[in-house]
Design a protein around this motif. Structure first.
Motif: not given
Length: 283
Positions: A119, A164, A168
């Motif tokens: 993330d 991601l 993110g």
């Protein structure tokens, strides 16, 4: 106000070892966590010591699992792993050179294999070398500094983008030298300027994917890179010329990264934060 000085000291090897510093840098977060990063996974380059260590512990306190990428400072990395674990968070250590694109792909893959997601990417690893004149800057050093400080950020980001998610965050480390320059850190300052442009360009590029990209531009901070870069007399005066008359500590910088990675900064992208002891610089 009298300047706060550190004991004169040097280290012969970059990026330096926190375990050899006197006094040791302050990494401990100052406040309890409130779960700002609960359930998130963060990958931090240069996460073994200095600012990277403080960011790792701060993000762990806010609920994130943490992966540390570092060059070869195994003792520092193991200590940081223990500190992250003390916060109740899982930690993965990965040693290697971010200037190698294959390693960056492998590192990101290891993170996703271990945690199932990624993330937050913190591009933080860097090196710097003094030269008193451009004519003394050897090609090998110039290429090495750019490979670590610029190419490494590109490589890790490129690898991370496959994982991601929307929401993110990427947080890059640049430097006050990108805005003020530095008379003996010529190639380092140039790389930090490149990361400012990289941050702003990637923020524009990734807005449609819901990924925010920001950066932090620290001033003089007490990290292993300082005694590993300068002579003992310079180290003793590190940070004394700031308006606050002292170097900053890593735990005074880490909250910037936590903020930018969290939903508190949901309307912020393409920006630079300046924890630098009171210097006024262009944004």
């Amino acid at each position: 106000m009298s300047a706060t000085r550190q004991p004169p000291q040097e280290q012969a090897h970059q990026p330096g070892r926190e375990s050899e510093m006197t006094p040791r840098p302050d990494y401990e977060p100052r406040f309890p966590g409130v779960g700002k990063l609960k359930g998130k996974v963060a990958l931090i380059s240069g996460g073994d010591s200095g600012i990277g260590r403080a960011v790792a512990v701060a993000m762990a306190r806010e609920g994130a699992a943490v992966a540390l990428v570092y060059l070869e400072e195994h003792n520092d990395a193991r200590e940081t792993e223990c500190l992250v674990g003390r916060e109740g968070a899982d930690c993965l250590r990965i040693a290697g050179d971010i200037g190698d694109e294959d390693f960056c792909r492998t590192a990101v893959g290891m993170v996703v294999d271990r945690f199932g997601r990624l993330d937050i990417l913190v591009n933080n690893a860097a090196e710097q070398h003094e030269v008193s004149d451009l004519t003394e800057l050897e090609s090998a050093q110039l290429q090495r500094t750019f490979r670590t400080n610029v190419f490494g950020y590109f490589y890790l980001t490129k690898a991370a983008l496959a994982h991601l998610p929307k929401g993110g965050s990427i947080v890059n480390t640049t430097s006050i030298t990108a805005f003020q320059g530095h008379d003996t850190l010529l190639d380092y300052s140039a790389t930090r300027g490149a990361i400012v442009a990289f941050t702003r360009s990637m923020a524009r590029s990734l807005t449609g994917r819901g990924i925010r990209v920001n950066a932090v531009a620290p001033g003089p901070i007490w990290t292993p890179l300082i005694p590993a870069s300068f002579d003992a007399d310079h180290v003793a005066e590190h940070g004394a010329s700031t308006p606050m008359n002292r170097p900053g500590q890593p735990n005074e910088v880490a909250p910037c990264y936590v903020f930018l990675a969290s939903d508190d900064a949901s309307y912020i992208s393409g920006q630079i934060l300046h924890p630098n002891g009171g210097r006024i610089v262009g944004s």
